[in-house]
Scaffold this motif. Structure first.
Motif, PDB file in Angstrom:
ATOM      1  N   TYR A 235       0.830  -1.198   0.000  1.00  0.00           N
ATOM      2  CA  TYR A 235       0.000   0.000   0.000  1.00  0.00           C
ATOM      3  C   TYR A 235       0.870   1.256   0.000  1.00  0.00           C
ATOM      4  O   TYR A 235       0.501   2.289  -0.560  1.00  0.00           O
ATOM      5  CB  TYR A 235      -0.934  -0.005   1.212  1.00  0.00           C
ATOM      6  CG  TYR A 235      -1.852  -1.209   1.257  1.00  0.00           C
ATOM      7  CD1 TYR A 235      -2.303  -1.804   0.092  1.00  0.00           C
ATOM      8  CD2 TYR A 235      -2.254  -1.767   2.466  1.00  0.00           C
ATOM      9  CE1 TYR A 235      -3.142  -2.919   0.125  1.00  0.00           C
ATOM     10  CE2 TYR A 235      -3.090  -2.876   2.515  1.00  0.00           C
ATOM     11  CZ  TYR A 235      -3.529  -3.450   1.342  1.00  0.00           C
ATOM     12  OH  TYR A 235      -4.347  -4.546   1.368  1.00  0.00           O
ATOM     13  N   ASP A 236       2.045   1.156   0.635  1.00  0.00           N
ATOM     14  CA  ASP A 236       2.973   2.274   0.628  1.00  0.00           C
ATOM     15  C   ASP A 236       3.461   2.548  -0.793  1.00  0.00           C
ATOM     16  O   ASP A 236       3.528   3.705  -1.227  1.00  0.00           O
ATOM     17  CB  ASP A 236       4.154   1.971   1.552  1.00  0.00           C
ATOM     18  CG  ASP A 236       5.198   3.079   1.547  1.00  0.00           C
ATOM     19  OD1 ASP A 236       4.870   4.191   1.981  1.00  0.00           O
ATOM     20  OD2 ASP A 236       6.335   2.825   1.107  1.00  0.00           O
TER      21      ASP A 236
ATOM     22  N   GLY B 161       1.450   7.391  -6.660  1.00  0.00           N
ATOM     23  CA  GLY B 161       0.442   8.387  -6.966  1.00  0.00           C
ATOM     24  C   GLY B 161      -0.941   7.870  -7.274  1.00  0.00           C
ATOM     25  O   GLY B 161      -1.747   8.572  -7.898  1.00  0.00           O
ATOM     26  N   ARG B 162      -1.250   6.674  -6.829  1.00  0.00           N
ATOM     27  CA  ARG B 162      -2.582   6.124  -7.076  1.00  0.00           C
ATOM     28  C   ARG B 162      -3.510   6.510  -5.928  1.00  0.00           C
ATOM     29  O   ARG B 162      -3.454   5.923  -4.852  1.00  0.00           O
ATOM     30  CB  ARG B 162      -2.488   4.606  -7.224  1.00  0.00           C
ATOM     31  CG  ARG B 162      -1.706   4.187  -8.472  1.00  0.00           C
ATOM     32  CD  ARG B 162      -1.505   2.670  -8.545  1.00  0.00           C
ATOM     33  NE  ARG B 162      -0.933   2.281  -9.813  1.00  0.00           N
ATOM     34  CZ  ARG B 162       0.366   2.276 -10.096  1.00  0.00           C
ATOM     35  NH1 ARG B 162       1.224   2.656  -9.159  1.00  0.00           N
ATOM     36  NH2 ARG B 162       0.798   1.918 -11.282  1.00  0.00           N
TER      37      ARG B 162
ATOM     38  N   LEU C 156     -10.135   5.550  -6.167  1.00  0.00           N
ATOM     39  CA  LEU C 156     -10.546   4.172  -5.920  1.00  0.00           C
ATOM     40  C   LEU C 156     -10.295   3.269  -7.126  1.00  0.00           C
ATOM     41  O   LEU C 156      -9.746   2.165  -6.968  1.00  0.00           O
ATOM     42  CB  LEU C 156     -12.021   4.130  -5.513  1.00  0.00           C
ATOM     43  CG  LEU C 156     -12.572   2.744  -5.170  1.00  0.00           C
ATOM     44  CD1 LEU C 156     -11.803   2.129  -4.008  1.00  0.00           C
ATOM     45  CD2 LEU C 156     -14.065   2.840  -4.827  1.00  0.00           C
ATOM     46  N   PRO C 157     -10.662   3.666  -8.351  1.00  0.00           N
ATOM     47  CA  PRO C 157     -10.373   2.797  -9.505  1.00  0.00           C
ATOM     48  C   PRO C 157      -8.883   2.516  -9.666  1.00  0.00           C
ATOM     49  O   PRO C 157      -8.490   1.383 -10.001  1.00  0.00           O
ATOM     50  CB  PRO C 157     -10.923   3.593 -10.693  1.00  0.00           C
ATOM     51  CG  PRO C 157     -11.983   4.460 -10.107  1.00  0.00           C
ATOM     52  CD  PRO C 157     -11.463   4.842  -8.751  1.00  0.00           C
ATOM     53  N   GLU C 158      -8.040   3.536  -9.439  1.00  0.00           N
ATOM     54  CA  GLU C 158      -6.595   3.329  -9.547  1.00  0.00           C
ATOM     55  C   GLU C 158      -6.106   2.330  -8.507  1.00  0.00           C
ATOM     56  O   GLU C 158      -5.287   1.444  -8.804  1.00  0.00           O
ATOM     57  CB  GLU C 158      -5.860   4.659  -9.366  1.00  0.00           C
ATOM     58  CG  GLU C 158      -5.976   5.613 -10.549  1.00  0.00           C
ATOM     59  CD  GLU C 158      -5.285   6.930 -10.286  1.00  0.00           C
ATOM     60  OE1 GLU C 158      -4.663   7.477 -11.205  1.00  0.00           O
ATOM     61  OE2 GLU C 158      -5.374   7.429  -9.126  1.00  0.00           O
ATOM     62  N   LYS C 159      -6.614   2.458  -7.275  1.00  0.00           N
ATOM     63  CA  LYS C 159      -6.198   1.553  -6.212  1.00  0.00           C
ATOM     64  C   LYS C 159      -6.650   0.124  -6.492  1.00  0.00           C
ATOM     65  O   LYS C 159      -5.882  -0.832  -6.313  1.00  0.00           O
ATOM     66  CB  LYS C 159      -6.761   2.028  -4.869  1.00  0.00           C
ATOM     67  CG  LYS C 159      -6.124   3.305  -4.345  1.00  0.00           C
ATOM     68  CD  LYS C 159      -6.712   3.693  -3.000  1.00  0.00           C
ATOM     69  CE  LYS C 159      -6.051   4.939  -2.450  1.00  0.00           C
ATOM     70  NZ  LYS C 159      -6.598   5.325  -1.133  1.00  0.00           N
TER      71      LYS C 159
END
Length: 324
Positions: free
Chosen positions: A109-110, A116-117, A120-123
């Motif tokens: 997650y780091d 730079g995500r 929510l869609p990027e993650k």
């Protein structure tokens, strides 16, 4: 998804990073994960991780006294992992990234955040792609005494990183953690009823003497005793690599590539060591590599430096210092 993918992976293909607390283990893990396009598993033996605490720790944690500090506990098996089924099965899941929970995925997650995500869609997209990766890099700070069994039973590539214990103590002081100041060296090496005393019994009087010297000496002594076990395993034919924090900082990616080439890793792999890791302390984010290696000289009181050096000298471990 990680668990489904992990069921088809072999622990032999994992890369394991080990080392003492505050020795650059997370930094090295994240660098390797980026280079290998792998997913990271953070500190599976952390005693407050619910799965380890509830399902595995009771089978390996010996009876203890009042001086026992759980966070300083380094797991040990007297015979072999084959007869410690909960730990064996758990480690296999760790090496294939099949453990549940957020904690073991913290470094992932780091990396997601640093890349730079934010939306929510990027993650979601990032985490799906990450879970589908088939290479795993696992980081331990509590596996010194399990290294021979991890190598024998699972056969992963292992890199052990070693940092000057004076720099380790300086970094530990900045964390504000309580256990380094409170734990008993004698309890953790001599008084746990799991057979580990046999490893350290010939130094028992010295260990008890160091235990009375104060926290800096105790950390130096703990570092020395654990690193000596790793060194003995290496000298007795252990098939793994030892790198030093100093060399990684001052010699950089060429040194890391050279070490890994000896482990049959693709020498063309591109490494990046100049990024801060998840565990980099905020006050050190802009520190130069020279400061990270030698900053302890300006940070530690002379009395604490002397205590650490005396502990190493008593235990005949000064040859393990990077500048020895």
């Amino acid at each position: 998804m990680d668990s489904i993918v992990g069921s088809a992976l072999s622990p032999e293909n994992a890369v394991v990073v080990t080392g003492f607390w505050r020795s650059g283990t997370t930094w090295l893990q994240q660098s390797l994960a980026n280079a290998f396009h792998a997913k990271s598993v953070l500190e599976p033996l952390y005693p407050r991780f619910p799965l380890f605490r509830d399902e595995v720790l009771p089978s390996v944690k010996p009876s203890t006294g009042d001086d026992f500090s759980l966070l300083a506990f380094v797991s040990f098996v007297e015979e072999s992992l084959d007869v410690s089924y909960p730990l064996e099965a758990y480690l296999e899941r760790a090496l294939t990234s099949s453990l549940p929970g957020v904690y073991v995925r913290t470094t992932r997650y780091d990396s997601e955040k640093k890349d730079g995500r934010e939306s929510l869609p990027e993650k979601v997209g990032y985490r799906i792609r990450d879970a589908l990766k088939t290479r795993v890099v696992v980081k331990f700070t509590r596996a010194h005494l399990l290294l021979p069994e991890i190598r024998r039973l699972f056969g992963p590539t292992v890199l052990h990183i070693r940092r000057d214990p004076r720099a380790v103590w300086s970094s530990l002081k900045r964390t504000g953690w309580e256990w380094p100041r409170e734990f008993s060296l004698a309890t953790h090496l001599l008084e746990l009823d799991d057979g580990r005393r046999a490893l350290f019994d010939d130094q028992s009087e010295l260990i008890r003497e160091i235990d009375r010297m104060g926290p800096a000496a105790r950390i130096g002594g703990y570092w020395a005793c654990l690193e000596q076990e790793v060194q003995r395993y290496k000298e007795n034919g252990g098939n793994f690599s030892i790198v030093t924090y100093k060399q990684l900082c001052l010699e950089g990616t060429d040194h890391l590539a050279e070490v890994l080439s000896q482990s049959h890793t693709d020498p063309s792999t591109s490494f990046e060591l100049n990024r801060n890791s998840y565990s980099t302390q905020r006050s050190r984010e802009n520190a130069s590599l020279q400061q990270r290696v030698y900053g302890w000289k300006n940070e530690l009181p002379r009395a604490e430096v002397r205590d650490i050096e005396q502990a190493l000298k008593k235990l005949d471990a000064t040859d393990l210092l990077p500048d020895a």
